[in-house]
Design an enzyme around this catalytic site. Structure first.
Site, PDB file in Angstrom:
ATOM      1  N   ASP A  23      -5.667 -24.354  93.595  1.00 24.85           N
ATOM      2  CA  ASP A  23      -5.812 -23.511  94.656  1.00 24.85           C
ATOM      3  C   ASP A  23      -7.268 -22.656  94.189  1.00 24.85           C
ATOM      4  O   ASP A  23      -6.934 -21.493  93.385  1.00 24.85           O
ATOM      5  CB  ASP A  23      -5.221 -23.353  95.559  1.00 24.85           C
ATOM      6  CG  ASP A  23      -4.428 -24.178  96.519  1.00 24.85           C
ATOM      7  OD1 ASP A  23      -4.652 -25.684  96.337  1.00 24.85           O
ATOM      8  OD2 ASP A  23      -3.413 -24.037  96.969  1.00 24.85           O
ATOM      9  N   GLY A  49      -1.804 -27.565  96.936  1.00 23.43           N
ATOM     10  CA  GLY A  49      -1.230 -29.405  97.365  1.00 23.43           C
ATOM     11  C   GLY A  49       0.435 -29.666  97.890  1.00 23.43           C
ATOM     12  O   GLY A  49       1.200 -29.418  97.689  1.00 23.43           O
ATOM     13  N   LYS A  50      -0.259 -30.539  99.286  1.00 18.05           N
ATOM     14  CA  LYS A  50       1.080 -29.864  99.974  1.00 18.05           C
ATOM     15  C   LYS A  50       2.719 -30.214  99.530  1.00 18.05           C
ATOM     16  O   LYS A  50       3.090 -30.046  99.393  1.00 18.05           O
ATOM     17  CB  LYS A  50       0.428 -31.374 101.462  1.00 18.05           C
ATOM     18  CG  LYS A  50      -0.087 -30.316 102.621  1.00 18.05           C
ATOM     19  CD  LYS A  50      -0.223 -30.923 103.730  1.00 18.05           C
ATOM     20  CE  LYS A  50      -0.868 -29.888 104.165  1.00 18.05           C
ATOM     21  NZ  LYS A  50      -0.927 -28.506 104.600  1.00 18.05           N
ATOM     22  N   ASN A  53       3.256 -27.763  96.652  1.00 18.16           N
ATOM     23  CA  ASN A  53       3.872 -27.067  97.601  1.00 18.16           C
ATOM     24  C   ASN A  53       5.170 -26.921  97.739  1.00 18.16           C
ATOM     25  O   ASN A  53       6.278 -26.823  97.479  1.00 18.16           O
ATOM     26  CB  ASN A  53       2.413 -26.251  98.100  1.00 18.16           C
ATOM     27  CG  ASN A  53       2.123 -25.820  97.107  1.00 18.16           C
ATOM     28  OD1 ASN A  53       1.137 -25.682  96.627  1.00 18.16           O
ATOM     29  ND2 ASN A  53       1.046 -25.336  98.793  1.00 18.16           N
ATOM     30  N   LEU A 233       5.006 -24.122 114.579  1.00 21.94           N
ATOM     31  CA  LEU A 233       3.893 -23.106 115.806  1.00 21.94           C
ATOM     32  C   LEU A 233       3.390 -21.385 114.476  1.00 21.94           C
ATOM     33  O   LEU A 233       3.510 -21.087 115.465  1.00 21.94           O
ATOM     34  CB  LEU A 233       4.870 -22.902 116.718  1.00 21.94           C
ATOM     35  CG  LEU A 233       5.652 -23.774 117.729  1.00 21.94           C
ATOM     36  CD1 LEU A 233       6.362 -24.115 118.874  1.00 21.94           C
ATOM     37  CD2 LEU A 233       4.657 -24.783 118.131  1.00 21.94           C
ATOM     38  N   GLY A 237       6.896 -19.735 115.496  1.00 23.87           N
ATOM     39  CA  GLY A 237       7.921 -20.364 115.572  1.00 23.87           C
ATOM     40  C   GLY A 237       8.117 -21.644 115.371  1.00 23.87           C
ATOM     41  O   GLY A 237       7.327 -21.941 114.490  1.00 23.87           O
ATOM     42  N   ASP A 265       4.130 -25.794 103.826  1.00 24.97           N
ATOM     43  CA  ASP A 265       4.899 -26.413 102.577  1.00 24.97           C
ATOM     44  C   ASP A 265       5.785 -26.185 102.568  1.00 24.97           C
ATOM     45  O   ASP A 265       6.774 -26.601 102.205  1.00 24.97           O
ATOM     46  CB  ASP A 265       3.980 -26.713 101.255  1.00 24.97           C
ATOM     47  CG  ASP A 265       2.360 -27.094 102.058  1.00 24.97           C
ATOM     48  OD1 ASP A 265       1.981 -27.880 102.933  1.00 24.97           O
ATOM     49  OD2 ASP A 265       1.145 -26.062 101.232  1.00 24.97           O
TER      50      ASP A 265
END
Length: 317
Positions: A23, A49-50, A53, A233, A237, A265
């Protein structure tokens, strides 16, 4: 709520399948509009990176983590793997691709912590279904949970979910971003963890019509999969919809957001750790929600990823 295992308790073994990136982050006074240039004082480099992470988040929360993914045979790839090993993550399932560059994400963050991200997928786009299957199938009998995210090719995502299902291992699928190939995997019953926008997009893909809101969309998806749906969300939450018809809203935690990169992540990594430890889903979501809130108080996707003691302290406030 159940109590997390202490240091003397055997760690739960989880596999994470997903992207590994570097990143590059610029903090700017505001996010750029179309065709606009904004200037920040400096560029910071972080691991990203998802998949990577989420693996770090799960490891810091106490899991024994095995990562499956791909990097290039370059300095970025070498550094990315070194950082993951330093977190105690097994990278034996990460393939190093000679003809590819390691993935890079270009990120702009504003003072409120909101971000814009563009990703050059690099080696992530070349991760094969065959590699994923081979990396998983010999190991899954001793695995508690598998987490899969979608910054990798659809065939690799499908291989991960299908291999887990064949082995009888529970799977969490983070559809970020949603891709068409997810639809055929839903019959395998993975727990889905979309954000609100992704949830509506998935319902439209599934049902062919517009769902008016994320709660209606989550119920529609659950009806199709027969598995729980957890909608993240952000500052509001999370929402948990379970097959028994129960709908539970997990309230937000107080936090000062400096950078929301990687919050999802963090949520997913902590979630699979707690599910693997045997927590009921709603308890696991509360832990994950607290971890996500802690993570956004720092710049960089991994900088604020908390450990168990920090999550426990947050939940007591």
């Amino acid at each position: 709520m159940s109590t997390p295992p202490d240091a003397g308790t055997a760690r739960r073994r989880v596999f994470v399948v997903g992207a590994i990136n570097v990143d590059l982050v610029v903090a700017a006074e505001r996010l750029p509009g179309p065709g606009e240039t904004v200037v920040g004082a400096r560029v910071e480099r972080y691991g990203g990176g998802k998949g990577a992470n989420a693996a770090v988040a799960a490891a810091r929360a106490g899991a024994e983590v095995h990562l499956v993914g791909a990097v290039g045979a370059d300095a970025n790839g070498t550094e990315a793997l070194s950082e993951l090993v330093a977190e105690g993550i097994s990278v034996s399932g990460v393939t190093v691709l000679e003809q590819e560059a390691t993935g890079v994400a270009l990120i702009v963050v504003d003072p409120a912590g909101e971000n814009q991200i563009a990703v050059g997928a690099g080696a992530n786009a070349a991760l094969s279904a065959e590699h994923v299957t081979l990396a998983l199938e010999s190991e899954l009998r001793r695995t508690d949970y598998v987490l899969v995210s979608t910054e990798i090719p659809e065939a690799a995502v499908a291989a991960a979910v299908e291999t887990a299902a064949l082995a009888g291992v529970r799977c969490v699928l983070n559809p970020a971003p949603p891709v068409p190939g997810i639809v055929r995997l839903l019959g395998l019953g993975p727990i889905l963890t979309p954000n609100s926008g992704e949830c509506i997009d998935l319902a439209q893909t599934l049902l062919g019509d517009d769902s008016p809101d994320y709660e209606t969309a989550a119920k529609a998806i659950m009806a199709r999969t027969g598995a729980s749906v957890v909608v993240t969300l952000g500052g509001d939450g999370a929402l948990v919809v379970t097959p028994d018809g129960n709908i539970n809203r997990v309230p937000p935690r107080r936090t000062v957001a400096r950078d929301t990169t990687g919050a999802g992540d963090t949520f997913n990594g902590v979630l699979i750790n707690r599910l693997a430890a045997g927590d009921p889903l709603e308890d696991a979501v509360q832990y994950a929600n607290a971890a996500g809130a802690l993570s956004v108080a720092h710049v960089g996707a991994r900088a604020g990823m908390p450990r168990v003691t920090e999550i426990e302290a947050e939940l007591k406030t």
